[in-house]
Design an enzyme around this catalytic site. Structure first.
Site, PDB file in Angstrom:
ATOM      1  N   ARG A  23       0.763  -1.252   0.180  1.00  0.00           N
ATOM      2  CA  ARG A  23       0.046  -0.065  -0.052  1.00  0.00           C
ATOM      3  C   ARG A  23       1.013   1.261   0.124  1.00  0.00           C
ATOM      4  O   ARG A  23       0.487   2.281   0.643  1.00  0.00           O
ATOM      5  CB  ARG A  23      -1.049   0.261   1.148  1.00  0.00           C
ATOM      6  CG  ARG A  23      -1.810  -1.418   1.402  1.00  0.00           C
ATOM      7  CD  ARG A  23      -2.608  -1.493   0.059  1.00  0.00           C
ATOM      8  NE  ARG A  23      -3.501  -0.945  -0.233  1.00  0.00           N
ATOM      9  CZ  ARG A  23      -4.946  -1.061   0.294  1.00  0.00           C
ATOM     10  NH1 ARG A  23      -5.017  -2.078   0.970  1.00  0.00           N
ATOM     11  NH2 ARG A  23      -5.880  -0.405   0.013  1.00  0.00           N
ATOM     12  N   ARG A  27      -2.883   5.979  -0.659  1.00  0.00           N
ATOM     13  CA  ARG A  27      -3.031   6.017   0.982  1.00  0.00           C
ATOM     14  C   ARG A  27      -2.636   7.246   1.622  1.00  0.00           C
ATOM     15  O   ARG A  27      -3.141   8.072   2.093  1.00  0.00           O
ATOM     16  CB  ARG A  27      -2.677   4.584   1.400  1.00  0.00           C
ATOM     17  CG  ARG A  27      -3.999   3.956   1.945  1.00  0.00           C
ATOM     18  CD  ARG A  27      -3.390   2.699   2.867  1.00  0.00           C
ATOM     19  NE  ARG A  27      -4.576   1.826   3.006  1.00  0.00           N
ATOM     20  CZ  ARG A  27      -4.851   0.665   3.602  1.00  0.00           C
ATOM     21  NH1 ARG A  27      -3.613   0.512   4.023  1.00  0.00           N
ATOM     22  NH2 ARG A  27      -5.870   0.031   3.922  1.00  0.00           N
ATOM     23  N   ARG A  36      -6.509  12.837  -5.063  1.00  0.00           N
ATOM     24  CA  ARG A  36      -7.667  12.517  -4.518  1.00  0.00           C
ATOM     25  C   ARG A  36      -8.917  13.344  -4.183  1.00  0.00           C
ATOM     26  O   ARG A  36      -9.838  13.252  -4.267  1.00  0.00           O
ATOM     27  CB  ARG A  36      -7.337  11.642  -3.290  1.00  0.00           C
ATOM     28  CG  ARG A  36      -6.969  10.018  -3.375  1.00  0.00           C
ATOM     29  CD  ARG A  36      -7.976   9.294  -4.173  1.00  0.00           C
ATOM     30  NE  ARG A  36      -8.983   8.580  -3.050  1.00  0.00           N
ATOM     31  CZ  ARG A  36     -10.551   8.939  -2.841  1.00  0.00           C
ATOM     32  NH1 ARG A  36     -11.008   9.788  -4.113  1.00  0.00           N
ATOM     33  NH2 ARG A  36     -11.290   8.422  -2.001  1.00  0.00           N
ATOM     34  N   ASP A  72      -6.621  -1.854  -7.905  1.00  0.00           N
ATOM     35  CA  ASP A  72      -7.253  -2.716  -6.710  1.00  0.00           C
ATOM     36  C   ASP A  72      -7.415  -3.888  -7.003  1.00  0.00           C
ATOM     37  O   ASP A  72      -7.499  -4.223  -8.029  1.00  0.00           O
ATOM     38  CB  ASP A  72      -8.384  -1.835  -6.072  1.00  0.00           C
ATOM     39  CG  ASP A  72      -8.803  -2.231  -4.812  1.00  0.00           C
ATOM     40  OD1 ASP A  72      -8.318  -1.517  -3.961  1.00  0.00           O
ATOM     41  OD2 ASP A  72      -9.805  -3.071  -4.831  1.00  0.00           O
ATOM     42  N   TYR A 146     -15.673  -9.800  -0.840  1.00  0.00           N
ATOM     43  CA  TYR A 146     -16.255  -8.424  -1.428  1.00  0.00           C
ATOM     44  C   TYR A 146     -17.577  -8.300  -2.217  1.00  0.00           C
ATOM     45  O   TYR A 146     -18.155  -7.505  -2.537  1.00  0.00           O
ATOM     46  CB  TYR A 146     -14.938  -7.625  -1.698  1.00  0.00           C
ATOM     47  CG  TYR A 146     -14.146  -6.997  -0.832  1.00  0.00           C
ATOM     48  CD1 TYR A 146     -14.375  -6.090   0.056  1.00  0.00           C
ATOM     49  CD2 TYR A 146     -12.874  -7.559  -0.421  1.00  0.00           C
ATOM     50  CE1 TYR A 146     -13.607  -5.694   1.305  1.00  0.00           C
ATOM     51  CE2 TYR A 146     -11.896  -7.201   0.532  1.00  0.00           C
ATOM     52  CZ  TYR A 146     -12.259  -6.394   1.220  1.00  0.00           C
ATOM     53  OH  TYR A 146     -11.175  -5.897   2.523  1.00  0.00           O
TER      54      TYR A 146
HETATM   55  O1  CP3 Z   1       0.305  -1.054  -2.872  1.00  0.00           O
HETATM   56  C1  CP3 Z   1      -0.544  -0.211  -3.120  1.00  0.00           C
HETATM   57  O2  CP3 Z   1      -0.607   0.827  -2.705  1.00  0.00           O
HETATM   58  C2  CP3 Z   1      -0.975  -0.579  -4.707  1.00  0.00           C
HETATM   59  C3  CP3 Z   1      -2.400  -0.340  -4.645  1.00  0.00           C
HETATM   60  C4  CP3 Z   1      -3.535  -1.127  -4.093  1.00  0.00           C
HETATM   61  C5  CP3 Z   1      -4.704  -0.562  -3.559  1.00  0.00           C
HETATM   62  N1  CP3 Z   1      -5.411  -1.488  -3.142  1.00  0.00           N
HETATM   63  C6  CP3 Z   1      -5.258   0.813  -3.817  1.00  0.00           C
HETATM   64  C7  CP3 Z   1      -6.237   0.947  -3.014  1.00  0.00           C
HETATM   65  C8  CP3 Z   1      -3.365  -2.550  -3.671  1.00  0.00           C
HETATM   66  C9  CP3 Z   1      -2.290  -3.434  -3.681  1.00  0.00           C
HETATM   67  C10 CP3 Z   1      -4.742  -2.891  -3.071  1.00  0.00           C
HETATM   68  C11 CP3 Z   1      -4.984  -3.985  -2.582  1.00  0.00           C
HETATM   69  C12 CP3 Z   1      -6.394  -4.309  -1.782  1.00  0.00           C
HETATM   70  N2  CP3 Z   1      -7.397  -3.484  -1.982  1.00  0.00           N
HETATM   71  C13 CP3 Z   1      -6.476  -5.351  -0.916  1.00  0.00           C
HETATM   72  C14 CP3 Z   1      -5.184  -6.210  -0.389  1.00  0.00           C
HETATM   73  C15 CP3 Z   1      -4.195  -5.646   0.563  1.00  0.00           C
HETATM   74  C16 CP3 Z   1      -4.762  -5.239   2.029  1.00  0.00           C
HETATM   75  O3  CP3 Z   1      -4.340  -4.264   2.369  1.00  0.00           O
HETATM   76  O4  CP3 Z   1      -5.167  -6.393   2.725  1.00  0.00           O
HETATM   77  C17 CP3 Z   1      -7.761  -5.255  -0.249  1.00  0.00           C
HETATM   78  C18 CP3 Z   1      -8.213  -5.995   0.690  1.00  0.00           C
HETATM   79  C19 CP3 Z   1      -8.232  -4.128  -0.999  1.00  0.00           C
HETATM   80  C20 CP3 Z   1      -9.752  -3.689  -0.890  1.00  0.00           C
HETATM   81  C21 CP3 Z   1      -9.840  -2.358  -0.608  1.00  0.00           C
HETATM   82  N3  CP3 Z   1      -9.595  -1.156  -1.523  1.00  0.00           N
HETATM   83  C22 CP3 Z   1     -10.343  -1.822   0.582  1.00  0.00           C
HETATM   84  C23 CP3 Z   1     -10.792  -2.623   1.813  1.00  0.00           C
HETATM   85  C24 CP3 Z   1     -10.524  -0.188   0.351  1.00  0.00           C
HETATM   86  C25 CP3 Z   1     -10.873   0.607   1.213  1.00  0.00           C
HETATM   87  C26 CP3 Z   1      -9.887   0.942   2.440  1.00  0.00           C
HETATM   88  C27 CP3 Z   1      -8.578   1.569   2.042  1.00  0.00           C
HETATM   89  O5  CP3 Z   1      -8.048   2.586   1.899  1.00  0.00           O
HETATM   90  O6  CP3 Z   1      -7.652   0.584   1.815  1.00  0.00           O
HETATM   91  C28 CP3 Z   1      -9.823  -0.091  -0.767  1.00  0.00           C
HETATM   92  C29 CP3 Z   1      -9.474   1.375  -1.600  1.00  0.00           C
HETATM   93  C30 CP3 Z   1      -8.172   1.409  -2.213  1.00  0.00           C
HETATM   94  N4  CP3 Z   1      -7.509   0.690  -2.761  1.00  0.00           N
HETATM   95  C31 CP3 Z   1      -7.374   2.818  -1.869  1.00  0.00           C
HETATM   96  C32 CP3 Z   1      -6.435   2.631  -2.591  1.00  0.00           C
HETATM   97  C33 CP3 Z   1      -5.218   3.555  -2.670  1.00  0.00           C
HETATM   98  C34 CP3 Z   1      -8.203   4.071  -1.186  1.00  0.00           C
HETATM   99  C35 CP3 Z   1      -7.496   5.115  -0.786  1.00  0.00           C
HETATM  100  C36 CP3 Z   1      -8.366   6.446  -0.900  1.00  0.00           C
HETATM  101  O7  CP3 Z   1      -9.064   6.545  -0.184  1.00  0.00           O
HETATM  102  O8  CP3 Z   1      -7.700   7.172  -1.790  1.00  0.00           O
END
Ligand code: CP3
Length: 331
Positions: A23, A27, A36, A72, A146
């Site tokens: 991540r 983030r 964002r 994602d 999900y």
């Molecule tokens: O490593 C990286 O930053 C690359 C990008 C990446 C995102 N999601 C971008 C994202 C990666 C590798 C993921 C994987 C992901 N997504 C997982 C597995 C890793 C882990 O943390 O367990 C899961 C379970 C998700 C599902 C997901 N996506 C959730 C639960 C959320 C909301 C909460 C959060 O912020 O993580 C997302 C949204 C998401 N995916 C954001 C980003 C940058 C949101 C950030 C924002 O609000 O701008």
């Protein structure tokens, strides 16, 4: 391409260990937060130039040794004819959602979905990047959680009451993931990580019956194409033997056990990645240095070690703290 990451994945690194963070793209970086403020996540995830820009931000600003594609784990549902969104900072919502086994009729494998926004972004990143690019997809069971309207509760219900429907859903996701991974590989990613965040939290029997077979299928799919495959399962420390059995290139560990203990548990031809508790990065820089050094000392001269956190960066981690972590490894 020779690099610290690829050398460590091959368990042949003779220099310092490579460092990157789950991540790291999105983030936390202020330059990402600024984007964002004016774009929705759905817009960012579909824009090749912005994907490339965000992917490279942590490489330029933090000095990490690998880039991870800004995308994602839910992207894959487009290959099943569904769409996803992130309403009001919540987790992902898939539509139409799956509420009953009958809804599986809505799912179709769509080989015609080519993810051109992702493949164009990968090509743009590869032209500019000085470090390897990691592509990824979600573990099928995590993606399934999900996709089900009732989330974890519905997953548990299907495990007991509708195992055949759950297997069918997992097979759909696995097929779509293979298609999506093959497009990322053709476009030029250097390695793949499978993010199976939730399946390790299931009772062991259910992990073995439902989550692991799909992870095995995706791991072989990637390594058969001569691309290194890192497997991340939250809870991996207690599932080491099962994860070794699917023959990944590397296993990414959480902080439940010491990293040198985990190194001893894993055969020498499989690399290990991890495992600092992301909460340590909320502590003062002195503590971050000390904890990182402790971890590094345990892994001195290890040819198959990649420094990372045990799970993703926490959203409110200060930038300076992240830099301290990366610099401590690099020095
Ligand atoms: O490593 C990286 O930053 C690359 C990008 C990446 C995102 N999601 C971008 C994202 C990666 C590798 C993921 C994987 C992901 N997504 C997982 C597995 C890793 C882990 O943390 O367990 C899961 C379970 C998700 C599902 C997901 N996506 C959730 C639960 C959320 C909301 C909460 C959060 O912020 O993580 C997302 C949204 C998401 N995916 C954001 C980003 C940058 C949101 C950030 C924002 O609000 O701008």
């Amino acid at each position: 391409m020779s690099s610290l990451l690829l050398d460590a994945l091959a368990c042949k690194n003779r220099a310092r260990p490579p460092v990157w963070m789950m991540r790291q793209a999105g983030r936390v970086l202020p330059s990402y937060r600024a984007l964002r403020d004016t774009n929705s996540l759905e817009e960012l995830f579909h824009h090749p130039e912005l994907i490339a820009e965000i992917t490279l931000m942590p490489v330029d600003q933090l000095g990490v040794d690998a880039a991870i594609l800004f995308s994602d784990i839910m992207t894959v549902v487009e290959g099943l004819g569904l769409s996803y969104s992130f309403p009001k900072k919540q987790g992902p919502v898939v539509s139409p959602s799956i509420e009953s086994p009958y809804d599986l009729k809505r799912i179709k494998i769509r080989e015609d979905v080519k993810y051109s926004y992702v493949t164009r972004a990968i090509q743009a990143i590869k032209e500019r990047a000085t470090v390897p690019l990691i592509g990824f997809c979600g573990g099928p069971l995590t993606v399934a959680t999900y996709m089900l309207k009732g989330g974890k509760g519905q997953l548990e219900e299907w495990i007991k009451e509708e195992p055949a429907s759950l297997h069918r859903l997992l097979q759909f996701i696995t097929e779509a993931s293979k298609h999506y991974l093959s497009l990322q590989i053709e476009a030029g990613v250097d390695a793949i990580q499978l993010f199976d965040s939730w399946s390790g939290l299931l009772p062991r029997k259910h992990f073995l019956d439902f989550a692991l077979p799909a992870m095995r299928e995706l791991t072989s799919f990637v390594t058969d194409r001569k691309i290194p495959c890192i497997v991340f399962t939250r809870g991996a420390s207690c599932l080491t033997e099962a994860l070794i059995s699917i023959r990944p290139t590397a296993i990414s560990f959480d902080w439940d056990k010491e990293i040198n203990q985990l190194r001893r548990d894993v055969p020498p031809h499989i690399a290990v990645q991890g495992n600092l508790n992301p909460e340590v990065l909320l502590e003062p820089p002195k503590t971050i240095e000390r904890e990182t050094e402790k971890m590094l000392e345990k892994m001195e001269n290890e040819p198959g070690y990649i420094v990372n956190l045990g799970h993703g960066l926490l959203p409110n981690t200060p930038l300076e703290h992240i830099k301290t972590f990366v610099q401590t490894v690099k020095q």
